[in-house]
Design an enzyme around this catalytic site. Structure first.
Site, short mmCIF file in Angstrom:
data_model
loop_
_atom_site.label_atom_id
_atom_site.label_comp_id
_atom_site.label_asym_id
_atom_site.label_seq_id
_atom_site.Cartn_x
_atom_site.Cartn_y
_atom_site.Cartn_z
N LYS A 9 8.69 -57.11 -140.08
CA LYS A 9 7.49 -56.28 -140.19
C LYS A 9 7.02 -55.86 -138.80
O LYS A 9 7.30 -56.54 -137.82
CB LYS A 9 6.36 -57.10 -140.83
CG LYS A 9 6.51 -57.38 -142.31
CD LYS A 9 5.31 -58.15 -142.82
CE LYS A 9 5.43 -58.48 -144.30
NZ LYS A 9 5.40 -57.30 -145.19
N ARG A 64 9.76 -61.05 -154.87
CA ARG A 64 10.44 -60.89 -156.16
C ARG A 64 11.67 -61.79 -156.25
O ARG A 64 12.06 -62.21 -157.33
CB ARG A 64 10.78 -59.42 -156.40
CG ARG A 64 11.70 -58.82 -155.38
CD ARG A 64 11.66 -57.30 -155.38
NE ARG A 64 10.48 -56.77 -154.70
CZ ARG A 64 10.23 -55.47 -154.55
NH1 ARG A 64 11.07 -54.56 -155.04
NH2 ARG A 64 9.14 -55.08 -153.92
#
Ligand code: BES
Ligand code: ZN
Ligand code: ZN
Length: 496
Positions: free
Chosen positions: A274, A348
C-alpha cells in the site's frame, strides 16, 4: 461507574448536574421534555437568555438555585428517536466530565415515538457508557484529567412501575458496552501489541471467564490441514497466524449462529504494498475479529439462548522473502484454488477458509464481518455498513437490527453477472478483477463461493469501523461497530 434508576422528579435527584432535554422550534427552543421541568418558566427563561436553541447536541449550562442544569438539544420533535437519546446521553456525559461534575441525572422520557421505558433507559445508559470510553493505556494522562470522572448517573423514570424494566435495561447496556469497549481496545491497540497471538489469548481469556470452548489452531497445523487461504497471507509474517474458534453453547439453544471475523492485525498490502499515507490506520483491519469477540463475550454474559460459533482468522499481511507473490496459486480449505493477483486483497483469502470451516457447525445463519474493501468506503462512507446476501429474510432481519442500534446497513446486489469478473486462466478463481469496478460486490461474490449453501450475509465494515472524527457517543478511532448490531439481531431472532 454506577448507573441507578429512580422515579420521581428529575430535579430532586441530588446529583451535581441535572440534564434538561429540549426540543427545537424554528428560531428558539420550543419546550422542555422532562415532565417535572416542563413548566419551570424561570429555567426556560435562563436558557433562552443564554441563546440556547435546542438544536441537536447543542448544550447550555445554567446555574439555578443551588443546582446546575445542562440543557441538551434534541432537535425537531418530528425527528425524535432512540438514537437521539443515545446521543443526548453521550453529549451530556462528556460535557459533565469536561466540567468536573461527578454525578448527573437524566430523564427517561416517555414519548410515544421512543417506545417503552426499558428501551429508552438502555439507549441512555449506552450513550453514557459508550461516550466516556477513552484509549489511554499507552500514554500518560495528566492528573487533573484523570480526576475528572463521572462516577454516578441517575436515570429518572416517570412512573414507579417502570423502575424494574429500566434497571434490567441498564444491566444489559453495561454488558453490551463493555463488549464494545473490548472491541475498541483491540482495534485501537497498535499491531505490535495486538498481534495474532494476542487475539488468540484474548479469545482464550473470554472462554475461561465465561466457561466457553475455545480452540486455537496454530500456524504449523493450519499448513498441515490445508488452510491455504490464511496460510498464503500469513507466510510473509514473523508473527504466527492463529485460527480462533470460540464456541458459546448454552443448554437450550434456539438457533446456531456462526460469526466470521477478518483479523488482519496489520495490512501493509503485502508484496502489493500500500502507499505509506495513512498506512498506520491499517491496524484496524482486525475490526471484524474484534467485533466477533465482543459479541461472543456479551452473549455469554447475557445468557442469550443461542449457540454462537465465533470464527476468526488472525494474521498480519506483510511483504518479505517468504511472502506470497502476485501470480501465486493457493489451494484453500474448501479445495478451490485461487490465483492471487493482488496480495492486498487478503481479507477474502483468509475469510474463505473461515466460511468453509463454518459449514461443519450447520449454523442457521453465518455472518461475516470484515474491513474488506476501500470501495465500500467510497460507496457508503462512514454512515452505513455494506450488506450483501442472497437471503431477503436475513437482509430484513439485519436491516431491522441496524435501525434499532443505529449501526445501519445498506444492501448491495449479488447478481451472478458480477462473478464473471473473477474468472482465472489458471485457477478456479482469481482474488481481484481486472477493472476494479464494483469492488465491494465482487469481493462478496468471491466470498459467496466459499459460503456455499449456507444462509450467509457479508458485512463490509471498512467505512464504519474507524471514526475520523468524534461523534456524540463514538470517540475518534475505533467504533466497535457490529457488536450492538449482532446482539440485537439474535435477541430479535429468538423472540420470533
Ligand atoms: N483492508 C483493506 C480494505 C480497506 C481499505 C479497509 C481502506 C479500510 C480502508 C483490504 O485488504 C484491501 O486492501 N482491499 C483492496 C482490494 C483491492 C486490491 C481489490 C482495496 O480495497 O483496495
Ligand atoms: Zn489488503
Ligand atoms: Zn485488509
Amino acid at each position: 461507574m454506577r448507573i441507578t434508576v429512580q422515579s420521581g422528579r428529575l430535579e430532586k435527584s441530588k446529583t451535581e448536574l441535572v440534564v434538561v432535554p429540549a426540543l427545537q422550534d424554528e428560531e428558539k427552543f420550543e419546550r422542555l421534555l422532562s415532565s417535572s421541568l416542563k413548566s419551570d418558566r424561570a429555567l426556560i427563561g435562563l436558557m433562552e437568555k443564554a441563546g440556547f436553541r435546542g438544536s441537536l447536541n447543542e448544550t447550555v449550562l445554567i446555574p439555578k438555585g443551588s443546582q446546575w442544569f445542562l440543557g441538551v438539544g434534541l432537535g425537531k420533535s418530528k425527528d425524535l428517536s432512540l438514537d437521539r437519546m443515545r446521543q443526548l446521553a453521550g453529549t451530556a456525559a462528556k460535557a459533565a466530565r469536561a466540567r468536573g461534575f461527578r454525578s448527573l441525572a437524566l430523564a427517561v422520557l416517555s414519548q410515544a415515538q421512543l417506545g417503552a421505558a426499558g428501551e429508552v433507559a438502555q439507549a441512555l445508559a449506552e450513550g453514557v457508557l459508550l461516550s466516556l470510553y477513552r484509549y489511554d493505556q499507552l500514554k500518560e494522562v495528566p492528573k487533573y484529567e484523570k480526576n475528572r470522572r463521572v462516577e454516578a448517573v441517575v436515570l429518572v423514570v416517570e412512573r414507579s412501575s417502570e423502575v424494574a424494566s429500566a434497571k434490567k435495561a441498564v444491566e444489559k447496556a453495561q454488558v453490551i458496552t463493555e463488549a464494545v469497549a473490548l472491541a475498541r481496545d483491540l482495534i485501537n491497540g497498535p499491531s505490535n501489541f495486538v498481534t495474532p497471538t494476542y487475539l488468540a489469548d484474548t479469545a482464550r481469556r473470554i472462554g475461561r471467564q465465561n466457561r466457553l470452548h475455545c480452540q486455537v489452531i496454530p500456524f504449523a497445523e493450519l499448513k498441515r490441514r490445508g488452510f491455504g487461504g490464511i496460510v498464503g497471507v500469513a507466510q510473509g509474517s514473523n508473527h504466527p497466524a492463529q485460527f480462533i474458534v470460540l464456541d458459546y453453547r448454552p443448554a437450550r439453544a434456539k438457533a446456531t449462529f456462526a460469526f466470521c471475523g477478518k483479523g488482519i492485525t496489520f495490512d501493509s498490502g503485502g508484496i502489493s504494498l500500500k502507499p505509506s499515507a495513512k498506512m498506520e490506520q491499517m491496524k484496524y483491519d482486525m475490526s471484524g475479529a474484534a467485533a466477533v469477540l465482543g459479541v461472543v463475550q456479551a452473549s455469554a454474559r447475557l445468557k442469550l439462548p443461542v449457540r454462537i460459533v465465533g470464527i476468526i482468522a488472525a494474521t498480519e499481511n506483510l511483504p518479505s522473502g517468504t511472502a506470497q507473490k502476485p501470480g501465486d496459486v493457493l489451494k484453500t480449505l474448501s479445495g478451490k484454488t485461487v490465483e492471487v493477483i493482488n496480495t492486498d486483497a487478503e481479507g477474502r483469502l483468509v475469510l474463505s477458509d473461515c466460511l468453509h470451516y463454518a459449514k461443519r457447525y450447520k449454523p442457521d445463519c453465518v455472518v461475516d464481518l470484515a474491513t474488506l474493501t476501500g470501495a465500500c468506503v467510497v460507496a457508503l462512507g462512514s454512515e452505513a455498513i455494506g450488506l450483501m446476501t442472497q437471503s431477503d429474510r436475513l437482509a430484513n432481519r439485519l436491516t431491522a437490527a441496524g435501525e434499532k442500534t443505529h449501526e445501519r446497513l445498506w444492501r448491495l446486489p449479488l447478481w451472478d453477472e458480477y462473478k464473471e469478473m473473477l474468472k482465472s486462466d489458471v485457477a478456479d478463481l482469481k482474488n481481484v478483477t481486472d477493472t476494479g469496478q464494483a469492488g465491494t460486490i465482487t469481493a462478496a461474490k468471491f466470498l459467496e463461493e466459499f459460503a456455499g449453501d449456507l444462509p450467509w450475509a457479508h458485512l463490509d465494515i471498512a467505512g464504519t469501523a474507524w471514526a475520523d472524527r468524534e461523534k456524540p457517543y463514538i470517540p475518534k478511532g475505533a467504533v466497535g461497530i457490529g457488536v450492538r448490531l449482532l446482539i440485537r439481531l439474535m435477541e430479535e431472532w429468538v423472540k420470533q
